[in-house]
Design an enzyme around this catalytic site. Structure first.
Site, short mmCIF file in Angstrom:
data_model
loop_
_atom_site.label_atom_id
_atom_site.label_comp_id
_atom_site.label_asym_id
_atom_site.label_seq_id
_atom_site.Cartn_x
_atom_site.Cartn_y
_atom_site.Cartn_z
N CYS A 33 6.18 0.21 -12.19
CA CYS A 33 5.02 -0.64 -11.87
C CYS A 33 3.78 0.17 -11.48
O CYS A 33 2.70 -0.40 -11.31
CB CYS A 33 5.37 -1.64 -10.78
SG CYS A 33 6.54 -2.88 -11.36
N HIS A 83 -1.26 -4.02 -7.42
CA HIS A 83 -0.20 -4.42 -8.35
C HIS A 83 0.35 -5.79 -7.93
O HIS A 83 0.66 -6.01 -6.76
CB HIS A 83 0.91 -3.36 -8.34
CG HIS A 83 2.16 -3.81 -9.02
ND1 HIS A 83 2.16 -4.23 -10.34
CD2 HIS A 83 3.44 -3.92 -8.58
CE1 HIS A 83 3.39 -4.57 -10.67
NE2 HIS A 83 4.19 -4.40 -9.63
N ASN A 123 5.03 -10.81 -12.17
CA ASN A 123 4.93 -9.35 -12.19
C ASN A 123 5.08 -8.87 -13.64
O ASN A 123 6.16 -8.97 -14.22
CB ASN A 123 6.04 -8.76 -11.30
CG ASN A 123 5.98 -7.24 -11.23
OD1 ASN A 123 5.30 -6.59 -12.02
ND2 ASN A 123 6.72 -6.67 -10.31
#
Ligand code: COA
Length: 335
Positions: free
Chosen positions: A116, A256, A286
Protein backbone atom coordinates in the site's frame (compact mmCIF):
# COMPACT_ATOMS: atom_id res chain seq x y z
CA UNK A 1 20.68 27.66 -12.74
CA UNK A 2 17.91 27.05 -10.22
CA UNK A 3 17.49 23.58 -8.76
CA UNK A 4 15.13 21.30 -10.68
CA UNK A 5 12.25 20.01 -8.61
CA UNK A 6 9.79 17.31 -9.68
CA UNK A 7 6.19 18.47 -9.96
CA UNK A 8 2.96 16.68 -10.72
CA UNK A 9 1.56 18.35 -13.84
CA UNK A 10 -1.32 16.05 -14.82
CA UNK A 11 -3.59 13.42 -13.29
CA UNK A 12 -5.83 10.64 -14.61
CA UNK A 13 -7.86 7.78 -13.18
CA UNK A 14 -9.95 4.73 -13.92
CA UNK A 15 -12.26 2.63 -11.77
CA UNK A 16 -14.21 -0.40 -13.06
CA UNK A 17 -17.93 -0.07 -13.63
CA UNK A 18 -19.09 -2.84 -11.31
CA UNK A 19 -19.98 -1.52 -7.83
CA UNK A 20 -19.82 -3.96 -4.93
CA UNK A 21 -21.95 -2.31 -2.24
CA UNK A 22 -22.15 -3.14 1.45
CA UNK A 23 -25.68 -4.33 0.76
CA UNK A 24 -24.42 -6.90 -1.78
CA UNK A 25 -21.72 -8.03 0.68
CA UNK A 26 -24.47 -8.68 3.23
CA UNK A 27 -25.70 -11.44 0.91
CA UNK A 28 -22.23 -12.92 0.53
CA UNK A 29 -20.85 -13.04 4.10
CA UNK A 30 -22.11 -12.53 7.65
CA UNK A 31 -21.80 -8.75 7.82
CA UNK A 32 -23.92 -5.62 7.59
CA UNK A 33 -23.74 -2.09 6.25
CA UNK A 34 -23.71 -0.55 9.73
CA UNK A 35 -20.71 -2.63 10.87
CA UNK A 36 -18.71 -1.95 7.71
CA UNK A 37 -19.49 1.77 7.66
CA UNK A 38 -18.75 2.36 11.34
CA UNK A 39 -15.54 0.26 11.40
CA UNK A 40 -14.08 1.30 8.05
CA UNK A 41 -16.00 4.21 6.47
CA UNK A 42 -16.44 2.14 3.28
CA UNK A 43 -19.81 2.09 1.51
CA UNK A 44 -18.84 0.54 -1.81
CA UNK A 45 -15.86 -0.58 -3.89
CA UNK A 46 -15.25 -1.24 -7.59
CA UNK A 47 -14.47 -4.70 -8.95
CA UNK A 48 -12.90 -5.44 -12.32
CA UNK A 49 -14.84 -8.16 -14.10
CA UNK A 50 -14.01 -9.93 -17.35
CA UNK A 51 -11.81 -12.86 -18.25
CA UNK A 52 -8.16 -12.04 -18.83
CA UNK A 53 -8.46 -8.47 -17.57
CA UNK A 54 -5.67 -7.73 -15.12
CA UNK A 55 -4.13 -4.71 -13.46
CA UNK A 56 -2.73 -3.44 -16.77
CA UNK A 57 -6.28 -3.03 -18.09
CA UNK A 58 -6.93 -0.36 -15.44
CA UNK A 59 -3.41 1.10 -15.60
CA UNK A 60 -3.82 1.66 -19.35
CA UNK A 61 -7.22 3.32 -18.91
CA UNK A 62 -5.92 5.64 -16.15
CA UNK A 63 -2.90 6.60 -18.25
CA UNK A 64 -5.10 7.23 -21.31
CA UNK A 65 -7.34 9.48 -19.20
CA UNK A 66 -4.27 11.50 -18.15
CA UNK A 67 -2.90 11.72 -21.69
CA UNK A 68 -6.23 12.92 -23.04
CA UNK A 69 -6.92 15.45 -20.29
CA UNK A 70 -3.42 16.94 -20.47
CA UNK A 71 -3.02 16.64 -24.22
CA UNK A 72 0.28 14.80 -23.69
CA UNK A 73 1.93 12.94 -26.55
CA UNK A 74 2.76 9.43 -25.23
CA UNK A 75 5.89 9.39 -27.39
CA UNK A 76 7.34 12.14 -25.15
CA UNK A 77 7.19 9.91 -22.07
CA UNK A 78 10.59 8.53 -21.13
CA UNK A 79 9.73 6.32 -18.17
CA UNK A 80 6.59 4.50 -17.05
CA UNK A 81 6.48 3.17 -13.48
CA UNK A 82 3.58 0.96 -12.44
CA UNK A 83 3.24 0.66 -8.67
CA UNK A 84 1.26 -2.50 -7.99
CA UNK A 85 0.94 -5.40 -5.59
CA UNK A 86 -1.12 -7.34 -8.14
CA UNK A 87 0.90 -7.45 -11.37
CA UNK A 88 -0.74 -9.12 -14.37
CA UNK A 89 1.62 -12.05 -14.03
CA UNK A 90 4.98 -13.07 -12.59
CA UNK A 91 8.10 -12.49 -14.70
CA UNK A 92 6.52 -10.31 -17.40
CA UNK A 93 6.51 -6.62 -16.42
CA UNK A 94 3.05 -5.06 -16.16
CA UNK A 95 4.63 -1.65 -16.77
CA UNK A 96 6.17 -2.76 -20.08
CA UNK A 97 2.79 -3.98 -21.34
CA UNK A 98 1.10 -0.80 -20.12
CA UNK A 99 3.70 1.52 -21.68
CA UNK A 100 3.45 -0.16 -25.07
CA UNK A 101 -0.35 -0.10 -25.05
CA UNK A 102 -0.55 3.62 -24.35
CA UNK A 103 1.91 4.37 -27.14
CA UNK A 104 4.85 5.28 -24.89
CA UNK A 105 7.15 3.68 -27.42
CA UNK A 106 10.22 5.70 -26.40
CA UNK A 107 9.96 4.87 -22.71
CA UNK A 108 11.55 2.26 -20.51
CA UNK A 109 9.37 0.91 -17.75
CA UNK A 110 9.29 -1.14 -14.60
CA UNK A 111 6.97 -2.31 -11.82
CA UNK A 112 7.42 -1.15 -8.26
CA UNK A 113 6.07 -3.24 -5.37
CA UNK A 114 5.75 -1.81 -1.89
CA UNK A 115 2.18 -2.93 -1.11
CA UNK A 116 0.00 0.00 0.00
CA UNK A 117 3.03 2.33 0.05
CA UNK A 118 3.80 1.53 -3.60
CA UNK A 119 2.52 4.79 -5.04
CA UNK A 120 4.23 6.87 -2.32
CA UNK A 121 7.57 5.15 -2.96
CA UNK A 122 6.86 5.56 -6.68
CA UNK A 123 6.50 9.33 -6.19
CA UNK A 124 9.93 9.36 -4.59
CA UNK A 125 11.39 7.26 -7.42
CA UNK A 126 9.78 9.25 -10.24
CA UNK A 127 10.96 12.50 -8.65
CA UNK A 128 14.59 11.31 -8.55
CA UNK A 129 14.65 10.74 -12.32
CA UNK A 130 13.30 14.25 -12.90
CA UNK A 131 15.62 15.88 -10.34
CA UNK A 132 18.62 14.26 -12.03
CA UNK A 133 17.97 16.56 -14.98
CA UNK A 134 18.11 13.65 -17.42
CA UNK A 135 14.35 12.96 -17.72
CA UNK A 136 11.51 15.39 -18.46
CA UNK A 137 8.39 13.21 -18.52
CA UNK A 138 7.91 10.38 -16.03
CA UNK A 139 4.53 8.68 -15.83
CA UNK A 140 3.70 7.08 -12.49
CA UNK A 141 0.69 4.78 -12.31
CA UNK A 142 -0.74 3.15 -9.20
CA UNK A 143 -3.01 0.23 -10.05
CA UNK A 144 -4.31 -2.83 -8.25
CA UNK A 145 -6.80 -5.56 -8.94
CA UNK A 146 -7.19 -6.56 -5.31
CA UNK A 147 -10.22 -8.70 -6.11
CA UNK A 148 -7.76 -11.20 -7.65
CA UNK A 149 -6.38 -12.07 -4.21
CA UNK A 150 -9.42 -11.67 -1.97
CA UNK A 151 -11.42 -14.53 -0.51
CA UNK A 152 -15.05 -13.43 -0.83
CA UNK A 153 -15.95 -15.84 1.97
CA UNK A 154 -13.67 -14.03 4.47
CA UNK A 155 -15.58 -11.13 6.01
CA UNK A 156 -12.43 -9.74 7.64
CA UNK A 157 -10.88 -8.84 4.28
CA UNK A 158 -13.51 -8.85 1.52
CA UNK A 159 -15.22 -5.75 2.91
CA UNK A 160 -12.05 -3.67 2.72
CA UNK A 161 -10.45 -4.00 -0.69
CA UNK A 162 -11.40 -2.75 -4.14
CA UNK A 163 -9.92 -2.36 -7.62
CA UNK A 164 -8.79 0.83 -9.37
CA UNK A 165 -6.00 2.83 -10.96
CA UNK A 166 -4.67 6.37 -11.03
CA UNK A 167 -1.84 8.08 -12.87
CA UNK A 168 0.26 11.22 -12.49
CA UNK A 169 2.82 12.86 -14.73
CA UNK A 170 6.01 14.21 -13.16
CA UNK A 171 7.83 17.02 -14.96
CA UNK A 172 10.67 19.42 -14.03
CA UNK A 173 9.75 22.64 -12.26
CA UNK A 174 12.02 25.60 -11.74
CA UNK A 175 9.68 27.60 -9.45
CA UNK A 176 10.45 25.40 -6.46
CA UNK A 177 7.12 23.56 -6.68
CA UNK A 178 6.65 19.79 -6.56
CA UNK A 179 8.24 17.27 -4.22
CA UNK A 180 9.96 19.01 -1.29
CA UNK A 181 10.84 16.30 1.21
CA UNK A 182 10.23 12.65 2.01
CA UNK A 183 10.69 10.20 4.86
CA UNK A 184 10.26 6.58 3.78
CA UNK A 185 10.57 3.46 5.94
CA UNK A 186 10.16 -0.31 6.01
CA UNK A 187 10.26 -3.13 8.57
CA UNK A 188 10.19 -6.74 7.38
CA UNK A 189 9.14 -8.09 10.77
CA UNK A 190 5.64 -6.87 9.86
CA UNK A 191 5.30 -9.39 7.03
CA UNK A 192 3.45 -11.98 9.11
CA UNK A 193 0.57 -9.57 9.82
CA UNK A 194 -0.43 -8.81 6.24
CA UNK A 195 0.41 -11.12 3.37
CA UNK A 196 -0.63 -13.47 0.61
CA UNK A 197 1.41 -16.46 1.71
CA UNK A 198 1.24 -18.49 -1.47
CA UNK A 199 1.74 -16.01 -4.27
CA UNK A 200 5.47 -15.99 -4.96
CA UNK A 201 8.64 -17.99 -4.74
CA UNK A 202 8.64 -19.08 -1.10
CA UNK A 203 5.35 -20.98 -1.25
CA UNK A 204 4.50 -21.47 -4.94
CA UNK A 205 0.85 -22.14 -5.69
CA UNK A 206 -0.06 -25.81 -5.48
CA UNK A 207 -3.32 -27.71 -5.07
CA UNK A 208 -2.50 -27.87 -1.37
CA UNK A 209 -1.92 -24.12 -0.91
CA UNK A 210 -5.16 -23.45 -2.77
CA UNK A 211 -7.06 -25.91 -0.56
CA UNK A 212 -5.69 -24.03 2.47
CA UNK A 213 -6.75 -20.72 0.87
CA UNK A 214 -3.19 -19.41 1.12
CA UNK A 215 -3.52 -17.70 -2.24
CA UNK A 216 -5.72 -15.05 -0.59
CA UNK A 217 -4.94 -12.00 1.54
CA UNK A 218 -4.52 -12.71 5.22
CA UNK A 219 -4.29 -9.90 7.73
CA UNK A 220 -4.23 -9.41 11.45
CA UNK A 221 -6.43 -6.32 11.29
CA UNK A 222 -5.81 -5.03 14.80
CA UNK A 223 -2.01 -5.15 14.54
CA UNK A 224 -2.07 -3.53 11.10
CA UNK A 225 -4.43 -0.83 12.37
CA UNK A 226 -2.21 0.08 15.34
CA UNK A 227 0.97 0.14 13.27
CA UNK A 228 -0.66 2.17 10.51
CA UNK A 229 -1.83 4.94 12.85
CA UNK A 230 1.37 5.10 14.87
CA UNK A 231 3.75 5.03 11.90
CA UNK A 232 1.86 7.35 9.54
CA UNK A 233 1.51 9.94 12.30
CA UNK A 234 5.17 9.50 13.23
CA UNK A 235 6.57 10.09 9.73
CA UNK A 236 4.12 12.89 8.88
CA UNK A 237 5.04 14.58 12.18
CA UNK A 238 8.74 14.26 11.38
CA UNK A 239 8.22 15.76 7.91
CA UNK A 240 6.31 18.72 9.39
CA UNK A 241 8.92 19.32 12.07
CA UNK A 242 11.99 19.24 9.87
CA UNK A 243 10.35 21.56 7.33
CA UNK A 244 9.19 23.95 10.05
CA UNK A 245 5.56 23.47 9.00
CA UNK A 246 2.70 24.06 11.40
CA UNK A 247 -0.84 22.83 10.70
CA UNK A 248 -1.69 26.32 9.41
CA UNK A 249 0.82 25.79 6.59
CA UNK A 250 -0.84 22.56 5.41
CA UNK A 251 -3.54 22.85 2.78
CA UNK A 252 -4.28 19.12 2.41
CA UNK A 253 -3.49 15.80 4.04
CA UNK A 254 -3.60 12.93 1.51
CA UNK A 255 -3.37 9.62 3.35
CA UNK A 256 -3.58 6.09 1.97
CA UNK A 257 -7.26 5.12 2.14
CA UNK A 258 -7.16 1.93 4.20
CA UNK A 259 -9.76 2.70 6.85
CA UNK A 260 -11.48 5.99 7.73
CA UNK A 261 -10.70 5.41 11.40
CA UNK A 262 -6.98 5.03 10.61
CA UNK A 263 -7.01 8.29 8.62
CA UNK A 264 -8.99 10.19 11.26
CA UNK A 265 -6.76 8.96 14.08
CA UNK A 266 -3.60 9.86 12.13
CA UNK A 267 -4.91 13.35 11.32
CA UNK A 268 -5.83 13.86 14.98
CA UNK A 269 -2.34 12.90 16.13
CA UNK A 270 -0.82 15.56 13.89
CA UNK A 271 -3.52 18.00 14.93
CA UNK A 272 -5.17 18.54 11.54
CA UNK A 273 -8.70 19.80 10.97
CA UNK A 274 -11.13 17.47 9.16
CA UNK A 275 -11.63 19.91 6.27
CA UNK A 276 -7.99 19.43 5.25
CA UNK A 277 -8.19 15.65 5.15
CA UNK A 278 -8.83 14.23 1.67
CA UNK A 279 -11.24 11.31 1.84
CA UNK A 280 -12.86 9.07 -0.78
CA UNK A 281 -12.64 5.66 0.90
CA UNK A 282 -16.45 5.48 1.02
CA UNK A 283 -16.52 5.08 -2.80
CA UNK A 284 -13.58 2.79 -3.50
CA UNK A 285 -12.41 1.03 -0.32
CA UNK A 286 -8.72 0.22 -0.12
CA UNK A 287 -7.32 0.07 -3.66
CA UNK A 288 -3.69 -0.41 -2.47
CA UNK A 289 -1.38 1.41 -4.93
CA UNK A 290 -4.28 3.36 -6.43
CA UNK A 291 -5.60 5.18 -3.35
CA UNK A 292 -3.31 8.22 -3.53
CA UNK A 293 -3.72 8.98 -7.26
CA UNK A 294 -7.49 8.37 -7.01
CA UNK A 295 -7.55 10.93 -4.19
CA UNK A 296 -5.58 13.50 -6.18
CA UNK A 297 -7.82 12.88 -9.16
CA UNK A 298 -11.01 13.37 -7.13
CA UNK A 299 -9.67 16.55 -5.47
CA UNK A 300 -7.88 17.96 -8.52
CA UNK A 301 -10.48 20.65 -9.18
CA UNK A 302 -9.99 22.02 -5.64
CA UNK A 303 -6.19 22.14 -5.75
CA UNK A 304 -4.40 25.43 -6.31
CA UNK A 305 -0.88 26.26 -7.36
CA UNK A 306 1.31 26.43 -4.25
CA UNK A 307 -0.98 24.29 -2.05
CA UNK A 308 0.96 22.31 0.54
CA UNK A 309 0.05 18.62 0.51
CA UNK A 310 1.31 16.09 3.04
CA UNK A 311 1.05 12.52 1.76
CA UNK A 312 1.23 9.49 4.04
CA UNK A 313 0.91 5.77 3.46
CA UNK A 314 1.28 2.48 5.29
CA UNK A 315 1.17 -1.04 3.92
CA UNK A 316 2.25 -4.65 3.90
CA UNK A 317 5.88 -5.46 4.51
CA UNK A 318 5.54 -3.28 6.59
CA UNK A 319 6.26 -0.23 4.43
CA UNK A 320 5.35 3.36 5.20
CA UNK A 321 6.31 6.97 4.71
CA UNK A 322 5.36 10.57 4.17
CA UNK A 323 5.98 13.07 1.38
CA UNK A 324 5.69 16.85 1.40
CA UNK A 325 4.69 18.27 -2.00
CA UNK A 326 3.77 21.72 -3.28
CA UNK A 327 1.03 21.54 -5.90
CA UNK A 328 2.13 23.06 -9.22
CA UNK A 329 -0.97 24.13 -11.16
CA UNK A 330 -4.51 25.47 -11.00
CA UNK A 331 -7.01 23.03 -12.40
CA UNK A 332 -8.87 23.97 -15.60
CA UNK A 333 -11.84 21.91 -14.49
CA UNK A 334 -14.94 23.73 -13.27
CA UNK A 335 -16.61 20.96 -11.26
N1 COA B 1 -18.83 -7.82 9.68
C1 COA B 1 -19.30 -8.02 10.92
N2 COA B 1 -18.52 -8.41 11.94
C2 COA B 1 -17.20 -8.57 11.68
C3 COA B 1 -16.65 -8.36 10.40
C4 COA B 1 -17.52 -7.97 9.37
N3 COA B 1 -17.10 -7.75 8.13
N4 COA B 1 -15.33 -8.58 10.46
C5 COA B 1 -15.05 -8.93 11.73
N5 COA B 1 -16.19 -8.92 12.48
C6 COA B 1 -16.36 -9.22 13.90
C7 COA B 1 -15.23 -10.04 14.46
O1 COA B 1 -15.45 -11.42 14.24
C8 COA B 1 -15.29 -9.67 15.91
O2 COA B 1 -16.31 -10.39 16.52
P1 COA B 1 -16.11 -10.98 18.00
O3 COA B 1 -15.89 -9.78 18.88
O4 COA B 1 -17.38 -11.70 18.25
O5 COA B 1 -14.91 -11.85 17.92
C9 COA B 1 -15.70 -8.21 15.89
O6 COA B 1 -16.32 -7.99 14.62
C10 COA B 1 -14.55 -7.26 16.05
O7 COA B 1 -13.53 -7.65 15.13
P2 COA B 1 -12.17 -6.93 15.06
O8 COA B 1 -11.28 -7.63 14.09
O9 COA B 1 -11.67 -6.74 16.45
O10 COA B 1 -12.65 -5.52 14.46
P3 COA B 1 -11.83 -4.22 14.30
O11 COA B 1 -12.50 -3.13 15.02
O12 COA B 1 -10.37 -4.43 14.53
O13 COA B 1 -12.03 -3.93 12.74
C11 COA B 1 -10.82 -4.09 10.69
C12 COA B 1 -11.54 -4.86 11.79
C13 COA B 1 -10.26 -5.11 9.71
C14 COA B 1 -11.84 -3.20 9.98
C15 COA B 1 -9.71 -3.23 11.32
O14 COA B 1 -8.92 -4.01 12.19
C16 COA B 1 -8.82 -2.60 10.30
O15 COA B 1 -9.25 -1.80 9.50
N6 COA B 1 -7.51 -2.92 10.31
C17 COA B 1 -6.58 -2.39 9.37
C18 COA B 1 -6.77 -3.09 8.06
C19 COA B 1 -6.08 -2.37 6.94
O16 COA B 1 -6.22 -1.19 6.82
N7 COA B 1 -5.35 -3.12 6.11
C20 COA B 1 -4.68 -2.60 5.00
C21 COA B 1 -3.53 -1.78 5.46
S1 COA B 1 -2.71 -1.07 4.15
Amino acid sequence: MSKISAAITAVGAYVPEYILTNKILESMVDTNDEWITSRTGIKERRILKGEGKGTSYMAIKAAQDLLKKSNTNPEDIELVIVATATPDMQAASTAAYTATHIGAINAFSFDLEAACSGFLFGMSTAAKYIESGRYKNVLLIGADKNSSMINYEDRATCIIFGDGAGAVLFQPNEEGLGLQDEYLRSDGTGREFLQVKSSGSSYPVTAETIAKKENFVFQDGKTVFKNAVFNMADVAGKILKRNNLTNNDITWFAAHQANKRIIDATAKRIDLENEKVMMNIEKYGNTTSATLPLLINDYESQLKKGDTIIFAAFGGGFTWGSIYLKWAYNSQKTN
